[in-house]
Design a protein around this motif. Structure first.
Motif, PDB file in Angstrom:
ATOM      1  N   THR A 270       0.783  -1.168  -0.005  1.00  0.00           N
ATOM      2  CA  THR A 270      -0.081  -0.070   0.086  1.00  0.00           C
ATOM      3  C   THR A 270       0.777   1.332  -0.051  1.00  0.00           C
ATOM      4  O   THR A 270       0.350   2.201  -0.024  1.00  0.00           O
ATOM      5  N   GLY A 271       2.100   1.031   0.124  1.00  0.00           N
ATOM      6  CA  GLY A 271       2.913   2.229   0.456  1.00  0.00           C
ATOM      7  C   GLY A 271       2.872   3.108   1.658  1.00  0.00           C
ATOM      8  O   GLY A 271       3.171   4.241   1.661  1.00  0.00           O
ATOM      9  N   LYS A 272       2.189   2.370   2.705  1.00  0.00           N
ATOM     10  CA  LYS A 272       1.948   3.045   3.948  1.00  0.00           C
ATOM     11  C   LYS A 272       2.968   2.500   4.914  1.00  0.00           C
ATOM     12  O   LYS A 272       2.715   1.119   5.228  1.00  0.00           O
ATOM     13  N   ASP A 273       3.693   3.356   5.649  1.00  0.00           N
ATOM     14  CA  ASP A 273       4.612   2.640   6.654  1.00  0.00           C
ATOM     15  C   ASP A 273       3.880   2.810   7.741  1.00  0.00           C
ATOM     16  O   ASP A 273       3.330   4.009   8.401  1.00  0.00           O
ATOM     17  N   TYR A 274       4.007   1.677   8.507  1.00  0.00           N
ATOM     18  CA  TYR A 274       3.439   1.487  10.122  1.00  0.00           C
ATOM     19  C   TYR A 274       4.343   2.530  11.012  1.00  0.00           C
ATOM     20  O   TYR A 274       5.498   2.680  10.846  1.00  0.00           O
ATOM     21  N   GLY A 275       3.516   3.205  11.865  1.00  0.00           N
ATOM     22  CA  GLY A 275       4.072   4.295  12.840  1.00  0.00           C
ATOM     23  C   GLY A 275       4.136   5.557  12.516  1.00  0.00           C
ATOM     24  O   GLY A 275       4.485   6.371  13.213  1.00  0.00           O
ATOM     25  N   GLN A 276       3.458   5.701  11.460  1.00  0.00           N
ATOM     26  CA  GLN A 276       3.629   7.261  10.703  1.00  0.00           C
ATOM     27  C   GLN A 276       2.339   8.091  10.967  1.00  0.00           C
ATOM     28  O   GLN A 276       2.284   9.135  11.228  1.00  0.00           O
ATOM     29  N   SER A 277       1.175   7.244  11.143  1.00  0.00           N
ATOM     30  CA  SER A 277      -0.065   8.267  11.439  1.00  0.00           C
ATOM     31  C   SER A 277      -0.914   6.802  12.200  1.00  0.00           C
ATOM     32  O   SER A 277      -1.150   5.678  11.776  1.00  0.00           O
ATOM     33  N   PHE A 327      -8.525   3.883   4.232  1.00  0.00           N
ATOM     34  CA  PHE A 327      -7.434   4.816   4.751  1.00  0.00           C
ATOM     35  C   PHE A 327      -5.978   4.660   4.140  1.00  0.00           C
ATOM     36  O   PHE A 327      -5.114   5.224   4.162  1.00  0.00           O
ATOM     37  N   LEU A 328      -5.892   3.327   3.469  1.00  0.00           N
ATOM     38  CA  LEU A 328      -4.743   2.981   2.708  1.00  0.00           C
ATOM     39  C   LEU A 328      -4.695   3.213   1.329  1.00  0.00           C
ATOM     40  O   LEU A 328      -3.622   2.881   0.554  1.00  0.00           O
ATOM     41  N   GLY A 329      -5.855   3.567   0.843  1.00  0.00           N
ATOM     42  CA  GLY A 329      -5.812   3.981  -0.812  1.00  0.00           C
ATOM     43  C   GLY A 329      -6.117   2.670  -1.595  1.00  0.00           C
ATOM     44  O   GLY A 329      -5.436   2.612  -2.649  1.00  0.00           O
ATOM     45  N   ALA A 330      -6.117   1.647  -0.906  1.00  0.00           N
ATOM     46  CA  ALA A 330      -6.324   0.282  -1.778  1.00  0.00           C
ATOM     47  C   ALA A 330      -7.528   0.032  -2.671  1.00  0.00           C
ATOM     48  O   ALA A 330      -8.383  -0.341  -1.879  1.00  0.00           O
ATOM     49  N   ARG A 331      -7.310   0.325  -4.037  1.00  0.00           N
ATOM     50  CA  ARG A 331      -8.548   0.032  -4.783  1.00  0.00           C
ATOM     51  C   ARG A 331      -8.315  -0.926  -5.467  1.00  0.00           C
ATOM     52  O   ARG A 331      -9.612  -1.471  -6.328  1.00  0.00           O
ATOM     53  N   GLU A 332      -7.413  -1.905  -5.653  1.00  0.00           N
ATOM     54  CA  GLU A 332      -7.414  -3.220  -6.097  1.00  0.00           C
ATOM     55  C   GLU A 332      -7.366  -4.195  -5.042  1.00  0.00           C
ATOM     56  O   GLU A 332      -6.755  -3.986  -3.885  1.00  0.00           O
ATOM     57  N   PRO A 333      -7.525  -5.291  -5.447  1.00  0.00           N
ATOM     58  CA  PRO A 333      -7.820  -6.603  -4.227  1.00  0.00           C
ATOM     59  C   PRO A 333      -6.036  -6.713  -3.731  1.00  0.00           C
ATOM     60  O   PRO A 333      -5.185  -6.700  -4.750  1.00  0.00           O
ATOM     61  N   PHE A 334      -5.943  -6.994  -2.563  1.00  0.00           N
ATOM     62  CA  PHE A 334      -4.380  -6.819  -2.075  1.00  0.00           C
ATOM     63  C   PHE A 334      -4.271  -7.878  -0.964  1.00  0.00           C
ATOM     64  O   PHE A 334      -3.176  -8.425  -0.873  1.00  0.00           O
ATOM     65  N   MET A 335      -5.391  -8.506  -0.141  1.00  0.00           N
ATOM     66  CA  MET A 335      -5.349  -9.007   0.811  1.00  0.00           C
ATOM     67  C   MET A 335      -5.018 -10.729   0.617  1.00  0.00           C
ATOM     68  O   MET A 335      -4.071 -11.074   1.293  1.00  0.00           O
ATOM     69  N   PHE A 336      -5.343 -10.926  -0.523  1.00  0.00           N
ATOM     70  CA  PHE A 336      -4.959 -12.438  -0.905  1.00  0.00           C
ATOM     71  C   PHE A 336      -3.310 -12.481  -1.045  1.00  0.00           C
ATOM     72  O   PHE A 336      -2.817 -13.542  -1.161  1.00  0.00           O
ATOM     73  N   ARG A 337      -2.743 -11.215  -1.410  1.00  0.00           N
ATOM     74  CA  ARG A 337      -1.193 -11.313  -1.465  1.00  0.00           C
ATOM     75  C   ARG A 337      -0.500 -11.596  -0.019  1.00  0.00           C
ATOM     76  O   ARG A 337       0.768 -11.797  -0.217  1.00  0.00           O
ATOM     77  N   LEU A 338      -1.531 -11.488   1.014  1.00  0.00           N
ATOM     78  CA  LEU A 338      -0.603 -11.522   2.295  1.00  0.00           C
ATOM     79  C   LEU A 338      -0.735 -13.006   2.763  1.00  0.00           C
ATOM     80  O   LEU A 338      -0.126 -13.148   3.656  1.00  0.00           O
ATOM     81  N   VAL A 339      -1.458 -13.667   2.166  1.00  0.00           N
ATOM     82  CA  VAL A 339      -1.534 -15.280   2.660  1.00  0.00           C
ATOM     83  C   VAL A 339      -0.304 -16.030   2.382  1.00  0.00           C
ATOM     84  O   VAL A 339      -0.009 -16.730   3.342  1.00  0.00           O
ATOM     85  N   GLY A 340       0.496 -15.701   1.505  1.00  0.00           N
ATOM     86  CA  GLY A 340       1.738 -16.195   1.546  1.00  0.00           C
ATOM     87  C   GLY A 340       2.762 -16.042   2.785  1.00  0.00           C
ATOM     88  O   GLY A 340       3.646 -16.910   3.046  1.00  0.00           O
ATOM     89  N   THR A 341       2.778 -14.542   2.980  1.00  0.00           N
ATOM     90  CA  THR A 341       3.583 -14.275   4.206  1.00  0.00           C
ATOM     91  C   THR A 341       3.022 -14.899   5.415  1.00  0.00           C
ATOM     92  O   THR A 341       3.728 -15.333   6.254  1.00  0.00           O
ATOM     93  N   LEU A 342       1.778 -15.280   5.600  1.00  0.00           N
ATOM     94  CA  LEU A 342       1.267 -15.780   6.693  1.00  0.00           C
ATOM     95  C   LEU A 342       1.518 -17.325   6.793  1.00  0.00           C
ATOM     96  O   LEU A 342       1.906 -17.864   7.875  1.00  0.00           O
ATOM     97  N   VAL A 343       1.435 -17.876   5.559  1.00  0.00           N
ATOM     98  CA  VAL A 343       1.949 -19.209   5.396  1.00  0.00           C
ATOM     99  C   VAL A 343       3.256 -19.645   5.874  1.00  0.00           C
ATOM    100  O   VAL A 343       3.681 -20.598   6.529  1.00  0.00           O
ATOM    101  N   ALA A 344       4.319 -18.785   5.268  1.00  0.00           N
ATOM    102  CA  ALA A 344       5.622 -18.750   5.852  1.00  0.00           C
ATOM    103  C   ALA A 344       5.942 -18.491   6.885  1.00  0.00           C
ATOM    104  O   ALA A 344       6.925 -19.424   7.452  1.00  0.00           O
ATOM    105  N   GLU A 345       5.101 -17.802   7.798  1.00  0.00           N
ATOM    106  CA  GLU A 345       5.488 -17.744   9.385  1.00  0.00           C
ATOM    107  C   GLU A 345       4.722 -18.870  10.041  1.00  0.00           C
ATOM    108  O   GLU A 345       5.233 -19.399  11.249  1.00  0.00           O
ATOM    109  N   MET A 346       3.696 -19.173   9.724  1.00  0.00           N
ATOM    110  CA  MET A 346       2.924 -20.147  10.580  1.00  0.00           C
ATOM    111  C   MET A 346       2.322 -21.532   9.963  1.00  0.00           C
ATOM    112  O   MET A 346       1.754 -22.385  10.576  1.00  0.00           O
ATOM    113  N   GLY A 347       2.823 -21.747   8.647  1.00  0.00           N
ATOM    114  CA  GLY A 347       2.467 -22.870   7.887  1.00  0.00           C
ATOM    115  C   GLY A 347       3.016 -24.077   8.717  1.00  0.00           C
ATOM    116  O   GLY A 347       2.680 -25.246   8.533  1.00  0.00           O
ATOM    117  N   GLU A 348       4.171 -24.082   9.230  1.00  0.00           N
ATOM    118  CA  GLU A 348       5.041 -25.134   9.984  1.00  0.00           C
ATOM    119  C   GLU A 348       4.123 -25.723  11.004  1.00  0.00           C
ATOM    120  O   GLU A 348       4.038 -26.757  11.314  1.00  0.00           O
TER     121      GLU A 348
END
Length: 871
Positions: A270-277, A327-348
């Motif tokens: 999204t181009g939004k850094d955590y901790g700025q707003s 709030f983050l200006g996300a006009r296109e689907p993006f949440m599905f792109r987070l699934v890979g990160t979640l699997v990498a962290e918790m898939g084991e």
């Protein structure tokens, strides 16, 4: 320590102390009517505490996925606004079923936290149950106090009320006192100012409960009294996210490695850094939390839907999408792109997440695409409603229109209004909702008269599995008046061969034959309150006579063939697509069958062909259908029978088997698969996100289908003058048609080119703007080409073209980009206003937009109005 290390150390610690480590139970609860989801670590062990069944192991430890989004435990609205509430969380727990009790539980908890985890002892406080003066008249938990006193100073042992330190499963059942362990992670300076003991159970974000040790020693009886349990149990739960926060030295659950990879990925997308707003941070926390909840629930078999558990998941997902959109200006689907990160962290730790990754990604993406359309339309409409609102309260009826027309959730409407300083007239919304329900109810209302008893007796005996005719008497009947169906009668027979609608299979039709040859038609058969109702338009002349109940044999034959085909189709889909396929609904008619199933994408032509071939091979094999009645449920499941989601089953069931397919089913079936003759898929489509539908035909319907195709082919041959090769003849016609189209396009371009010079010379220069509004005889594509050609040759151009084509009005507006920016003009907004003159609408970009309407006579007014935008 990383979260992986913490989880591993906990499980190893208790494994070394004789505990069986068990996997997390699925989040979706299917055998407990009081729960939609597992919301506490003890849920999977409820049957042991209730004494319904005996545990396999006396000591157990696990990490259990939990979801709290509805009912008593509802954290949804708090998620994101603080740093410690979650929808999905892990609960670490150790359990004793009639084995060890308080001394070992307290000692091990202290040992794990202080020695294994290394938490400073001076930062820990414990609470015990102080007793109660109510009807229970319980004394202080002196036993727990004494065990704690041997471990830490008395000033760190705090008394807790019944609300905080007496755990109960519900109004009845096992219960007992509990002892909580709290940790104070405040900076040293703050700790010196205010003792942590004063902040325990005061909702302080840095003095938090970390582990609850429940001592189950009583049973709450139906009359409210308590009795000691013959066996005492231990039930502990430790919040994994909070433990990670403490051990990783951070002051927020979202700063642990359970969330930071997701937060980084959200920022990257999204181009939004955590901790700025703070506003952005809330949205990022909501999304990071909610993608965990949605992903794990889908992986455990619950797809988003419109009711029950499915609606809860859809609501969570849509809440996250809305935060990203707003709030983050996300006009296109993006949440599905987070699934890979979640699997990498918790898939084991949770392999089901990795196994179902593709399903989760596809379902989430499809839901995002669908809701973003709804959201964009709904937000635009909500903007209009707000603009028309006088004062600060938005009319509830208008909000209901938004809900009813666009499917815009009312909780989102309310939330957005609050953020913009408005209130929702909730009473008005509820009134509009009630009015709609009342209208629907009135349309379907029916008035049933009292039952007239003819031959009182026991419940109807269904003999339709083995016979299509039976001697019957009418036990009772009643008349039913309905606006929709008029006057009908419902008959209950003492013995009936008529199958009532159920399990997707349509009810039988047929007739009753009287002794004098009189016939009463049975239109349909249904089930209500375990009674089989036979629907007729008229009563027999003598309701007290004996009748021959006759099922329409041909209709039943076609229906049962189609029902057997649905079982074959289910088996084929699981074979071709994978074991994730589950039946989500079906309709078995005599003329066709419909089958809904869980799957994440449209089936390819090759997949459909393989499914068809699989079914037809089993039909050709001539498999005998083996049906068993009265099979114990567990025995059927152990034999591999598939129990369908959402179906109710008794202690004994009926199994239907042919070849490798075995399912629990109460419907009627062919005796042999060869009776089906042939299976043909007519269509495959989407029903909802993650749910597909196949419609198909068999038997006589397939014969008619092929005969119809043959008739069409013969008609094509005739029109092609009996060409030897109809396909080649059609291809030749297509080539000829394509050539003619190209020639037509060339002529149109020439026409537009000739017109361009005329329009260019007609431009009117107004305050430095080249303006023209003109009606032309061009289609939409040619007008666009012409507008862009002129735009490339003329600076500061404002061009509006109108055209009538096939009785419809078209408008095309072009504004030079520099001019649009300088004069703050927006072609999309202007064309929407101009479109009103032609009774239509449109839109587009700031420099180019189009509109269409049904009123060509309004083109002139639209052209006249264009000049006003330059004033």
């Amino acid at each position: 320590m990383t979260s992986r290390e913490i989880r591993s150390r906990f499980l190893t610690f208790f494994k070394d102390r004789g505990h069986r480590i068990v996997p997390s139970a699925p989040l979706v609860v299917k055998d407990d009517p009081t729960l939609l989801f597992v919301n506490a670590g003890m849920n999977p062990f409820k049957e042991y505490f209730l004494g319904v069944s005996n545990p396999k192991y006396p000591r157990v430890a696990d990490t259990q996925k939990c979801l709290r989004v509805s009912g008593k435990h509802n954290d949804l609205e708090e998620v994101g606004r603080d740093t410690y509430h979650h929808t999905l969380f892990e609960m670490l727990g150790n359990w004793s079923f009639g084995d060890y009790f308080k001394e070992e539980t307290i000692g091990w908890a202290w040992e794990f936290l202080t020695e294994v985890c290394g938490i400073d002892r001076d930062r820990l406080y414990v609470t015990i149950f102080e007793g109660s003066s109510d009807a229970d008249a319980l004394e202080r938990d002196q036993e727990a106090y004494d065990f704690w006193k041997a471990i830490l100073p008395e000033d760190r042992i705090l008394m807790g009320s019944k609300k905080d330190n007496f755990w109960e499963m519900g109004d009845q059942g096992p219960c007992g006192p509990c002892s909580e362990i709290h940790v104070d992670i405040r900076p040293e300076e703050e700790r010196r100012k205010t003792p942590g003991s004063e902040l325990v159970n005061q909702d302080h974000p840095e003095v938090v409960e970390i582990w609850n040790l429940v001592f189950i020693q009583y049973n709450r009886k139906a009359d409210g009294s308590l009795e000691p349990l013959p066996e005492k149990h231990i039930d502990t739960g430790m919040g994994f996210e909070r433990l990670c926060m403490v051990l990783q030295g951070v002051r927020s659950n979202y700063d642990t490695d359970l969330f930071t990879p997701l937060i980084r990925e959200i920022g990257k997308i999204t181009g939004k850094d955590y901790g700025q707003s703070e506003e952005d941070d809330i949205a990022i926390r909501v999304i990071a939390d909610h993608i965990r909840a949605v992903s794990f629930t889908i992986a455990d078999g619950q797809l988003p839907g419109n009711s029950g558990a499915g609606y809860v998941i859809r609501r969570i997902l849509r809440r996250a999408i809305r935060y990203g959109f707003t709030f983050l200006g996300a006009r296109e689907p993006f949440m599905f792109r987070l699934v890979g990160t979640l699997v990498a962290e918790m898939g084991e730790a949770f392999p089901e997440l990795a196994e179902q990754r593709r399903l989760v990604e596809n379902v989430v993406r499809e839901e995002e695409v669908s809701f973003l359309k709804t959201l964009e339309q709904g937000l635009a409409r909500l903007d209009a409603v707000i603009a028309e609102t006088r004062g600060k309260t938005v009319d509830g009826g208008r909000a209901f229109e938004l809900y009813d027309t666009f499917g815009f959730p009312i909780d989102l409407t309310s939330l957005i209004l609050r953020e913009r300083g408005y209130e929702l007239d909730r009473q008005g919304f509820d009134a509009a909702m009630k009015e709609q329900k009342d209208r629907s109810r009135a349309a379907s209302e029916s008035a049933a008269e009292d039952w007239v008893k003819v031959h009182p007796g026991p419940a109807s005996e269904f003999v339709g599995y083995d016979a299509l005719e039976a001697r019957s008497r009418i036990r009772k009947y009643r008349k039913v008046e309905s606006k929709k169906t008029g006057t009908l009668y419902q008959l209950v027979l003492d013995t009936t061969p008529f199958y009532p609608e159920g399990g997707g299979q349509v009810g039988d039709s047929g007739h009753l034959e009287g002794s004098g040859g009189a016939v009463t038609e049975i239109l349909d058969t249904r089930k209500e309150n375990n009674e089989i109702l036979h629907i007729t338009e008229a009563l027999p002349e003598d309701p007290g006579a004996e009748f021959l109940a006759v099922v329409d044999a041909e209709r039943r034959k076609q229906t049962r063939r189609n029902h057997t085909a649905t079982h074959l189709l289910h088996q084929a889909l699981r074979e071709v697509l994978g074991s994730h396929v589950e039946q989500k609904g079906s309709a078995v008619q005599p003329g066709y069958l419909r089958f809904d199933f869980s799957h994440f994408s449209k089936l390819k032509d090759e997949e459909l062909r393989r499914v068809e071939d699989f079914v037809n091979e089993r039909i050709a094999d001539g498999l005998d259908v083996e049906i068993k009645k009265g099979v114990p449920m567990q025995e059927a499941l152990e034999a591999g029978a598939m129990a369908l989601f959402g179906e109710k089953y008794g202690d004994t069931v009926r199994t239907v088997r042919f070849g490798d397919s075995i399912e629990l089913c109460g419907g009627t079936h062919a005796d042999n698969t060869a009776e089906i003759w042939h299976f043909k898929i007519l269509s495959e489509s989407a029903v909802a996100a993650g749910v597909r539908r196949i419609e198909a035909i068999t038997s006589d319907a397939v014969r008619e289908y092929f005969a119809d195709k043959e008739r069409v082919l013969e008609a094509i041959r005739t029109r092609l003058k009996n060409a030897q090769d109809p396909l080649q003849a059609v291809e030749s016609l297509q080539e000829e048609n394509a050539g003619l189209k190209k020639e037509l396009e060339r002529l149109k371009r020439e026409q537009a080119g000739n017109l361009k010079g005329d329009l260019k010379s007609a431009l009117d220069k107004r305050d430095g703007v080249h303006f023209l509004a003109r009606q032309v005889d061009l289609d939409a594509s040619s007008m666009k080409d012409l507008a862009f050609q002129l735009g490339g040759e003329v600076e500061d151009l404002f061009l509006l073209l109108g055209s009538e084509q096939d009785g419809k009005a078209l408008l095309t507006l072009y504004i030079s980009k520099g001019l649009a920016a300088e004069k703050d003009l927006n072609a999309g907004a202007i064309i929407r206003e101009l479109g009103k003159h032609i009774q239509g609408g449109g839109g587009g970009q700031p420099f180019f937009a189009t509109a269409g309407g049904k009123n060509p006579s309004g083109i002139g007014k639209a052209l006249e109005a264009a000049a006003s935008y330059l004033q």
